[in-house]
Scaffold this motif. Structure first.
Motif, PDB file in Angstrom:
ATOM      1  N   LEU A   1      12.347  -7.753   2.771  1.00 48.95           N
ATOM      2  CA  LEU A   1      12.324  -6.307   2.571  1.00 48.95           C
ATOM      3  C   LEU A   1      13.765  -5.828   2.717  1.00 48.95           C
ATOM      4  N   TYR A   2      14.336  -5.279   1.647  1.00 49.80           N
ATOM      5  CA  TYR A   2      15.733  -4.860   1.724  1.00 49.80           C
ATOM      6  C   TYR A   2      15.939  -3.559   0.956  1.00 49.80           C
ATOM      7  N   GLY A   3      16.856  -2.751   1.465  1.00 52.30           N
ATOM      8  CA  GLY A   3      17.109  -1.475   0.802  1.00 52.30           C
ATOM      9  C   GLY A   3      17.957  -0.542   1.627  1.00 52.30           C
ATOM     10  N   ALA A   4      17.645   0.753   1.507  1.00 47.21           N
ATOM     11  CA  ALA A   4      18.441   1.778   2.178  1.00 47.21           C
ATOM     12  C   ALA A   4      17.547   2.723   2.953  1.00 47.21           C
ATOM     13  N   ARG A   5      16.699   2.142   3.791  1.00 46.62           N
ATOM     14  CA  ARG A   5      15.883   2.919   4.720  1.00 46.62           C
ATOM     15  C   ARG A   5      16.219   2.460   6.137  1.00 46.62           C
ATOM     16  N   SER A   6      15.825   3.257   7.119  1.00 44.77           N
ATOM     17  CA  SER A   6      16.124   2.925   8.508  1.00 44.77           C
ATOM     18  C   SER A   6      15.356   1.686   8.945  1.00 44.77           C
TER      19      SER A   6
ATOM     20  N   TRP B   1       8.735 -12.325  -7.063  1.00 42.21           N
ATOM     21  CA  TRP B   1       7.902 -11.148  -7.336  1.00 42.21           C
ATOM     22  C   TRP B   1       8.486 -10.007  -6.524  1.00 42.21           C
ATOM     23  N   GLU B   2       8.849  -8.904  -7.192  1.00 42.85           N
ATOM     24  CA  GLU B   2       9.539  -7.826  -6.484  1.00 42.85           C
ATOM     25  C   GLU B   2       8.975  -6.461  -6.869  1.00 42.85           C
ATOM     26  N   VAL B   3       8.752  -5.632  -5.849  1.00 40.71           N
ATOM     27  CA  VAL B   3       8.270  -4.265  -6.031  1.00 40.71           C
ATOM     28  C   VAL B   3       9.284  -3.320  -5.397  1.00 40.71           C
ATOM     29  N   THR B   4       9.743  -2.354  -6.161  1.00 40.33           N
ATOM     30  CA  THR B   4      10.707  -1.378  -5.653  1.00 40.33           C
ATOM     31  C   THR B   4       9.974  -0.100  -5.250  1.00 40.33           C
ATOM     32  N   LEU B   5      10.138   0.283  -3.997  1.00 40.38           N
ATOM     33  CA  LEU B   5       9.476   1.478  -3.457  1.00 40.38           C
ATOM     34  C   LEU B   5      10.502   2.551  -3.120  1.00 40.38           C
ATOM     35  N   ALA B   6      10.087   3.804  -3.271  1.00 39.38           N
ATOM     36  CA  ALA B   6      10.908   4.955  -2.876  1.00 39.38           C
ATOM     37  C   ALA B   6       9.985   6.029  -2.324  1.00 39.38           C
ATOM     38  N   PRO B   7      10.490   6.868  -1.428  1.00 40.81           N
ATOM     39  CA  PRO B   7       9.642   7.946  -0.889  1.00 40.81           C
ATOM     40  C   PRO B   7       9.216   8.920  -1.979  1.00 40.81           C
ATOM     41  N   LYS B   8       7.990   9.425  -1.870  1.00 39.13           N
ATOM     42  CA  LYS B   8       7.511  10.420  -2.825  1.00 39.13           C
ATOM     43  C   LYS B   8       8.197  11.764  -2.617  1.00 39.13           C
ATOM     44  N   SER B   9       8.464  12.122  -1.379  1.00 41.38           N
ATOM     45  CA  SER B   9       9.016  13.434  -1.066  1.00 41.38           C
ATOM     46  C   SER B   9      10.480  13.535  -1.464  1.00 41.38           C
ATOM     47  N   ASP B  10      10.855  14.691  -2.006  1.00 38.55           N
ATOM     48  CA  ASP B  10      12.242  14.936  -2.377  1.00 38.55           C
ATOM     49  C   ASP B  10      13.140  15.096  -1.157  1.00 38.55           C
ATOM     50  N   THR B  11      12.536  15.309  -0.009  1.00 34.22           N
ATOM     51  CA  THR B  11      13.329  15.483   1.216  1.00 34.22           C
ATOM     52  C   THR B  11      13.686  14.145   1.860  1.00 34.22           C
TER      53      THR B  11
ATOM     54  N   THR C   1      11.592   0.628   7.678  1.00 32.38           N
ATOM     55  CA  THR C   1      11.391  -0.697   7.089  1.00 32.38           C
ATOM     56  C   THR C   1      10.375  -1.498   7.898  1.00 32.38           C
ATOM     57  N   ALA C   2      10.445  -1.377   9.231  1.00 32.72           N
ATOM     58  CA  ALA C   2       9.497  -2.077  10.092  1.00 32.72           C
ATOM     59  C   ALA C   2       8.078  -1.558   9.891  1.00 32.72           C
ATOM     60  N   GLU C   3       7.945  -0.262   9.702  1.00 30.68           N
ATOM     61  CA  GLU C   3       6.621   0.324   9.460  1.00 30.68           C
ATOM     62  C   GLU C   3       6.016  -0.218   8.172  1.00 30.68           C
ATOM     63  N   LEU C   4       6.849  -0.359   7.144  1.00 25.57           N
ATOM     64  CA  LEU C   4       6.378  -0.933   5.886  1.00 25.57           C
ATOM     65  C   LEU C   4       6.001  -2.398   6.093  1.00 25.57           C
TER      66      LEU C   4
ATOM     67  N   GLU D   1       0.860  -1.183   0.000  1.00 21.39           N
ATOM     68  CA  GLU D   1       0.000   0.000   0.000  1.00 21.39           C
ATOM     69  C   GLU D   1       0.898   1.236   0.000  1.00 21.39           C
ATOM     70  N   LEU D   2       0.771   2.054  -1.020  1.00 20.76           N
ATOM     71  CA  LEU D   2       1.684   3.192  -1.179  1.00 20.76           C
ATOM     72  C   LEU D   2       1.346   4.349  -0.246  1.00 20.76           C
ATOM     73  N   GLY D   3       0.062   4.591  -0.033  1.00 24.84           N
ATOM     74  CA  GLY D   3      -0.335   5.698   0.829  1.00 24.84           C
ATOM     75  C   GLY D   3       0.202   7.025   0.313  1.00 24.84           C
ATOM     76  N   THR D   4       0.487   7.916   1.232  1.00 26.79           N
ATOM     77  CA  THR D   4       1.004   9.241   0.859  1.00 26.79           C
ATOM     78  C   THR D   4       2.529   9.297   0.900  1.00 26.79           C
ATOM     79  N   PHE D   5       3.154   8.241   1.407  1.00 28.11           N
ATOM     80  CA  PHE D   5       4.608   8.278   1.598  1.00 28.11           C
ATOM     81  C   PHE D   5       5.376   7.646   0.443  1.00 28.11           C
ATOM     82  N   TRP D   6       4.890   6.482  -0.040  1.00 25.85           N
ATOM     83  CA  TRP D   6       5.648   5.715  -1.017  1.00 25.85           C
ATOM     84  C   TRP D   6       5.174   5.933  -2.447  1.00 25.85           C
ATOM     85  N   ARG D   7       6.069   5.683  -3.366  1.00 22.57           N
ATOM     86  CA  ARG D   7       5.725   5.520  -4.775  1.00 22.57           C
ATOM     87  C   ARG D   7       6.410   4.245  -5.260  1.00 22.57           C
TER      88      ARG D   7
END
Length: 214
Positions: free
Chosen positions: A187-192, A110-120, A196-199, A90-96
């Motif tokens: 779930l793997y990547g470059a987030r805290s 099956w793999e989905v790559t997510l990144a934050p929507k905000s530039d910050t 990652t736990a919230e996702l 679920e992308l919500g307002t945070f993820w794209r």
């Protein structure tokens, strides 16, 4: 009676033929120089005017915003092919979602790559569902990294992976994984760890459905 040549005041006498020729040549040169300068100024003014027209008169639209990836639509085809449910974050307002695909190989994923929507915000998380796999599959995706700990998220135990160097692990700095019936979720990547736990928490209902469908 022939007309006498005029007396030049500066000389106090008439000009010689050579002096007359020199004076006319100097006058002609000065005239040509003057014309060249005027032409240069005129050309510069024309150039400036053309540039101004291009900048201010030519319509320029805003960059076209990229159409959001329809993960659910892609997932529908994967579910039909694999004959089992797959994770749809679920992308919500945070993820794209930047990418969603089924990857072939010894283990189909099956793999989905997510990144934050905000530039910050920085970083990314890949949500991977390895079909008919267990925890032994994860190190293959994480450059041989084995789990170092476990954490409880959403009532499920998750393996914790902490790559030592992001440069040697495709920028992956943190990962967690759990079993979901016959499949292993990573779930793997470059987030805290918290992000990652919230996702992971948002995926718990789907993970339970996958477990029950196995």
């Amino acid at each position: 009676m022939s007309k006498q040549p005029p007396i030049i005041a500066e000389l106090g006498r008439p000009e010689t033929p050579d002096e007359t020729a020199a004076r006319k040549a100097a006058s002609s040169k000065a005239y040509r120089s003057s014309q060249t300068f005027r032409n240069l100024i005129a050309a510069l003014l024309v150039t400036v005017a053309v540039v101004a027209v291009i900048i201010f008169a030519v319509p320029r639209g805003e960059p076209v915003e990229r159409k959001p990836l329809d993960v659910a639509s892609v997932a529908e085809g994967v579910e039909s092919s694999m004959e089992r449910p797959v994770l749809i974050p679920e992308l919500g307002t945070f993820w794209r979602a930047n990418n969603a695909e089924m990857q072939g190989g010894a283990t189909v994923v099956w793999e989905v790559t997510l990144a934050p929507k905000s530039d910050t915000e920085r970083g990314f998380v890949k949500v991977a569902q390895a079909f008919d796999a267990d925890a032994s599959w994860a190190p293959q995706r994480l450059n041989g990294i084995a789990p170092t700990d476990t954490v409880r998220i959403g009532g499920l135990d998750w393996d914790v992976y902490k790559p030592g160097s992001a440069e040697s692990n495709a920028n992956v700095t943190y990962a967690i994984g759990t079993q979901a019936g016959d499949d292993y979720i990573l779930l793997y990547g470059a987030r805290s760890a918290d992000s990652t736990a919230e996702l992971a928490e948002s995926l718990i209902p789907q993970i339970r459905d996958i477990s029950e469908a196995s």
